[in-house]
Enzyme design. Structure first.
Site, PDB file in Angstrom:
ATOM      1  N   ASP A   1       9.681   2.888  -0.466  1.00 39.65           N
ATOM      2  CA  ASP A   1       8.144   3.252   0.003  1.00 39.65           C
ATOM      3  C   ASP A   1       8.293   3.028   1.862  1.00 39.65           C
ATOM      4  O   ASP A   1       8.240   2.044   2.319  1.00 39.65           O
ATOM      5  CB  ASP A   1       6.808   2.467   0.240  1.00 39.65           C
ATOM      6  CG  ASP A   1       5.688   3.889   1.083  1.00 39.65           C
ATOM      7  OD1 ASP A   1       6.265   4.281   2.207  1.00 39.65           O
ATOM      8  OD2 ASP A   1       4.762   3.648   0.810  1.00 39.65           O
TER       9      ASP A   1
ATOM     10  N   TYR B   1       0.741  -1.361  -0.170  1.00 39.96           N
ATOM     11  CA  TYR B   1       0.218  -0.228   0.050  1.00 39.96           C
ATOM     12  C   TYR B   1       0.638   1.166   0.187  1.00 39.96           C
ATOM     13  O   TYR B   1       1.871   1.328   1.043  1.00 39.96           O
ATOM     14  CB  TYR B   1      -0.521   0.376   0.943  1.00 39.96           C
ATOM     15  CG  TYR B   1      -1.364   1.570   1.268  1.00 39.96           C
ATOM     16  CD1 TYR B   1      -2.722   0.874   0.532  1.00 39.96           C
ATOM     17  CD2 TYR B   1      -1.265   2.196   2.095  1.00 39.96           C
ATOM     18  CE1 TYR B   1      -3.270   2.163   0.307  1.00 39.96           C
ATOM     19  CE2 TYR B   1      -2.159   3.220   2.791  1.00 39.96           C
ATOM     20  CZ  TYR B   1      -3.184   3.403   1.519  1.00 39.96           C
ATOM     21  OH  TYR B   1      -4.161   4.611   1.480  1.00 39.96           O
TER      22      TYR B   1
ATOM     23  N   LYS C   1       4.580  10.324   8.031  1.00 39.38           N
ATOM     24  CA  LYS C   1       4.781   9.965   9.384  1.00 39.38           C
ATOM     25  C   LYS C   1       5.516  10.040  10.748  1.00 39.38           C
ATOM     26  O   LYS C   1       5.684  11.477  10.759  1.00 39.38           O
ATOM     27  CB  LYS C   1       4.357   7.980   9.699  1.00 39.38           C
ATOM     28  CG  LYS C   1       3.338   8.131   8.408  1.00 39.38           C
ATOM     29  CD  LYS C   1       3.033   6.265   9.022  1.00 39.38           C
ATOM     30  CE  LYS C   1       2.216   5.375   7.420  1.00 39.38           C
ATOM     31  NZ  LYS C   1       0.520   6.001   8.269  1.00 39.38           N
TER      32      LYS C   1
END
Ligand code: HOZ
Length: 429
Positions: free
Chosen positions: A241, A146, A269
């Site tokens: 990622d 994802y 994040k």
């Protein structure tokens, strides 16, 4: 539905009227674990409290950013101080330069970095850059991976789509989806085959170097190095990622832990300490293609805003204190090993995987190496465990296909309390 507290239930009913599904991000609805979500009022350290006064030990950590725990006093002070000077200028600031320097100092492959506002923006922009740099259109992603919700990255995606069983997303034009090749994770042969079918057309391979959105799945020995070699042979860029893994599986992220350097890295994040942020960066030669130096356009009013940069700088400063990652590793291992023993003692199907401060127990015998094997998990059993442990004050990610996030705020007492709750919960199911 299991019952939520009265105040949470009231808010949930109101939320249904004005917010689709009652939530601003799908997994939060707790649908897959059959619950009405508690509405959170406050958090401090590793603990959060809902609007009905129930307290939980939190292992979601806002889905990763809160590696120092909630409302860390030094981070809060940095944000307040920045806010007092102005929340956004849409003009260059010193803090952006300092955060850029800090990221390039810590993340081994970064020579230049561009700040954006979310992980989705980071991956979307990195892919545009990869296409602009190589002059090619196709990208490779892996099933169960994802990378945010940009068109072209939503097919066979993990996280919320895996949780809700959405294989591909209406609204993504077929022409766009057709530019994404979906391959199984941890399978180098599949990547080799894709490259031999499209030797001159693949712009980039994008991968979570440790999968975190189909649950935690570690790369097999040699997998990341194999991806690196294939991208080099065929002139494609390798994009890591590291929105979840960055500063979590090691200070320098998965690339530091496994010693494999991508061409481009996406971050988010932790580098915003709980404020909206993202970043993408890599080799200078590639980054020079971005406007205003080059022709690949990407922009943002709030990019590099003073609040996110202040929080990010403070978090990174605190993460560079010696022994921090040893502490995280110890806490994570103690909890993980304790849970593994409890699952085994109860004779329930389980297969755990842990990398640094993140782990998942899949409700399956395993081994879990990719999305197909992760999907053999008994999600009904997971839901029963989830309900039983939540009511004992332990707040896990409400999906089998997410990661348990450990923070520096999880102390020995929290770990012991969690293991005691897990033991009781496992007895109940
Ligand atoms: N995409 C996140 C999980 N991997 C969920 C974000 C949220 O609901 O806040």
């Amino acid at each position: 539905m299991a019952s939520a507290g009265r105040r949470s239930q009231e808010l949930w009913n109101r939320a249904q009227q004005v917010i689709p599904g009652g939530v601003n991000s799908p997994v939060r609805a707790m649908a897959s674990v059959g619950l009405t979500p508690p509405f959170i009022k406050a958090g401090r350290g590793c603990r959060i409290e809902d609007v009905d006064g129930n307290r939980y030990i939190d292992y979601v950590g806002s889905w990763g950013p809160l590696i120092l725990g909630h409302a860390h006093p030094e981070v809060v002070a940095a944000v307040v101080k920045a806010a007092e000077r102005g929340t956004s200028f849409g003009a260059p600031t010193e803090a952006e330069v300092r955060l850029g320097e800090k990221l390039c100092e810590i993340v081994p492959s970064l020579e230049q970095v561009r700040l954006v506002n979310s992980g989705t923006e980071a991956t979307m922009s990195a892919l545009r850059l990869a296409r602009g740099f190589t002059g090619r259109d196709l990208i490779v992603k892996f099933a169960g991976g994802y990378h945010g919700h940009a068109d072209g990255l939503l097919a066979s995606a993990g996280s919320g789509l895996a949780t809700l069983g959405i294989p591909s997303c209406p609204g993504v034009p077929a022409a766009v989806a057709g530019l994404t090749l979906i391959l199984p994770y941890n399978d180098l042969e599949a990547v080799e085959e894709a490259f031999s079918r499209h030797p001159q057309e693949i712009a980039a391979v994008i991968v979570e170097p440790v999968a975190g959105n189909m649950g935690v799945v570690e790369p097999l020995e040699g997998y990341l190095a194999g991806l690196r070699a294939l991208c080099d042979s065929f002139g494609a860029l390798l994009i890591f990622d590291e929105v979840i893994t960055g500063f979590r599986v090691a200070l320098g992220g998965a690339q530091a832990r496994y010693g494999v350097m991508p061409d481009l890295t996406c971050l988010g994040k932790i580098i915003g300490g709980g404020l909206p942020v993202g970043a993408y960066g890599g080799r200078r030669e590639i980054m020079r293609k971005i406007a205003p130096v080059g022709p690949v356009y990407q922009a943002g009013t709030l990019s590099g805003n003073p609040l996110a940069t202040a929080a990010g700088l403070k978090v990174l400063e605190l993460l560079q204190i010696p022994k921090v990652y040893e502490t995280l590793e110890e806490t994570s291992a103690r909890l993980y090993n304790g849970l593994a023993k409890l699952f085994a003692a109860r004779g329930l199907p389980h297969y755990g995987q842990r990398v640094g401060a993140m782990f998942t127990f899949f409700c399956t015998e395993g081994p879990v190496t990719d999305w197909e094997s992760a999907a053999t998990s008994d999600t009904k059993l997971f839901a029963r465990f989830y309900q039983a442990i939540l009511k004992r004050g332990i707040y896990l990610a409400p999906s089998q296909f997410e990661a348990t996030m450990i923070s520096l705020a999880h102390d020995a007492e929290a770990v012991e309390q969690t293991l005691a709750a897990a033991e009781e919960a496992l007895k109940e199911i």
